[in-house]
Design a protein around this motif. Structure first.
Motif, PDB file in Angstrom:
ATOM      1  N   VAL A  36       0.825  -1.219   0.000  1.00  0.00           N
ATOM      2  CA  VAL A  36       0.000   0.000   0.000  1.00  0.00           C
ATOM      3  C   VAL A  36       0.854   1.262   0.000  1.00  0.00           C
ATOM      4  O   VAL A  36       0.598   2.194  -0.794  1.00  0.00           O
TER       5      VAL A  36
ATOM      6  N   THR B  51      -9.922  -4.901   6.497  1.00  0.00           N
ATOM      7  CA  THR B  51      -8.645  -4.239   6.213  1.00  0.00           C
ATOM      8  C   THR B  51      -8.201  -4.501   4.782  1.00  0.00           C
ATOM      9  O   THR B  51      -7.745  -3.581   4.069  1.00  0.00           O
TER      10      THR B  51
ATOM     11  N   VAL C 293     -10.452  -2.360   2.212  1.00  0.00           N
ATOM     12  CA  VAL C 293     -10.087  -0.950   2.025  1.00  0.00           C
ATOM     13  C   VAL C 293      -8.709  -0.828   1.379  1.00  0.00           C
ATOM     14  O   VAL C 293      -8.455   0.128   0.620  1.00  0.00           O
ATOM     15  N   ALA C 294      -7.811  -1.780   1.610  1.00  0.00           N
ATOM     16  CA  ALA C 294      -6.538  -1.773   0.898  1.00  0.00           C
ATOM     17  C   ALA C 294      -6.757  -2.034  -0.584  1.00  0.00           C
ATOM     18  O   ALA C 294      -6.062  -1.461  -1.440  1.00  0.00           O
TER      19      ALA C 294
ATOM     20  N   ASN D 108      -7.219   5.117   2.462  1.00  0.00           N
ATOM     21  CA  ASN D 108      -5.935   4.925   3.131  1.00  0.00           C
ATOM     22  C   ASN D 108      -6.050   5.149   4.643  1.00  0.00           C
ATOM     23  O   ASN D 108      -5.408   4.444   5.431  1.00  0.00           O
TER      24      ASN D 108
ATOM     25  N   PHE E  42      -7.808   2.136   6.073  1.00  0.00           N
ATOM     26  CA  PHE E  42      -6.894   1.001   6.062  1.00  0.00           C
ATOM     27  C   PHE E  42      -5.954   1.048   7.261  1.00  0.00           C
ATOM     28  O   PHE E  42      -5.725   0.029   7.926  1.00  0.00           O
TER      29      PHE E  42
ATOM     30  N   SER F  53      -8.016   0.178  10.455  1.00  0.00           N
ATOM     31  CA  SER F  53      -8.396  -1.221  10.526  1.00  0.00           C
ATOM     32  C   SER F  53      -7.182  -2.120  10.740  1.00  0.00           C
ATOM     33  O   SER F  53      -7.246  -3.105  11.492  1.00  0.00           O
TER      34      SER F  53
END
Length: 278
Positions: free
Chosen positions: A110, A161, A164-165, A194, A197, A200
């Motif tokens: 990420v 997690t 959202v990534a 971001n 992410f 989470s």
């Protein structure tokens, strides 16, 4: 004369009272021996009495208390036989795999693709700056949230997690035309994704350790209960606590190894991807 009569009457009364008391005491002692009261057998309801015996095949007449003790020993042996086994590493493979994947995303993939995800928006530098600030601010908030939010569903929070990534990675894959790139505020997609992410990931990482600690305490309680129910409960409880400590140390060592492995793999994958795309 009257004094002599009174004196003799008092002496005879005292002797009769003493005799009655002695007879009552003797009767009580005999009853105690008869019912097994001597030596603590009375608490068994008469099982300790010598007269209450049972003939066995070895031509031996043993008191019924022996049968009770044998039954207690069999129950203790059965409780020790069903004691919970020592946890194995195989039961933690799913947790270790989750930690590895999340570490690869957070420490390698990420952050490496975030600049590319911000490129297609109207103000990429500002979008990148706000995304980085949001990531840094959300990290301690995610750790703080473990103090008042349930931490038992680690796989659910781990899945969120990764979702959202995936949004950040999707924006990077669609560059230079990411979602909402034609709008002046379109970069908010990357900023929010971001930030979520980071929150989470931080929440899930701490929840994993809380979940492990909770399971370790449950295992210690089960081992202590099994040790107390068996013969020599004190020694068994001490051994169980030592084994549980070694198991916890081994788990944390593997957990740290998987986190570092995930970070290394994420960085390696990002490096290969950047070199391939460039």
């Amino acid at each position: 004369m009257y004094e002599e009569i009174g004196t003799s009457t008092s002496s005879s009364s005292s002797s009769s009272i003493s005799s009655s008391r002695a007879a009552a005491a003797a009767a009580a002692v005999a009853a105690a021996h008869e019912e097994g009261g001597v030596g603590g057998g009375g608490g068994r309801g008469g099982y300790g009495s010598i007269s209450n015996t049972q003939h066995y095949d070895d031509d031996d007449d043993r008191p019924l208390i022996a049968r009770v003790v044998a039954a207690d020993n069999r129950a203790a042996a059965a409780a020790a036989a069903v004691a919970p086994p020592t946890p194995k590493k195989e039961s933690h493979k799913a947790v270790f795999t989750l930690q590895c994947l999340l570490s690869a995303l957070a420490y390698g993939i990420v952050p490496s693709t975030l600049p590319l995800a911000c490129t297609g928006y109207s103000d990429p530098s500002r979008t990148l700056m706000l995304s980085t600030v949001g990531f840094m601010c959300a990290d301690p908030l995610g750790k703080l949230a473990t103090s008042f939010l349930p931490t038992g569903r680690i796989f659910l929070s781990g899945f969120s997690t990764m979702v959202v990534a995936g949004v950040v990675l999707f924006c990077a894959a669609q560059s230079p035309n990411p979602p909402l790139s034609g709008l002046p505020w379109g970069g908010v997609v990357v900023i929010v994704a971001n930030t979520l992410f980071s929150f989470s990931f931080s929440f899930t990482s701490i929840s994993i350790f809380f979940d492990r600690r909770r399971k370790e305490e449950e295992e210690q309680v089960k081992k202590a209960a099994a040790a107390v129910s068996g013969a020599g409960g004190g020694g068994g409880g001490e051994g169980g606590g030592e084994g549980g400590g070694e198991g916890a140390y081994e788990w944390f060592a593997w957990s740290a190894f998987m986190i570092q492995t995930g970070a290394f793999l994420g960085t390696a994958v990002s490096l290969v991807a950047v070199l391939a795309l460039s």
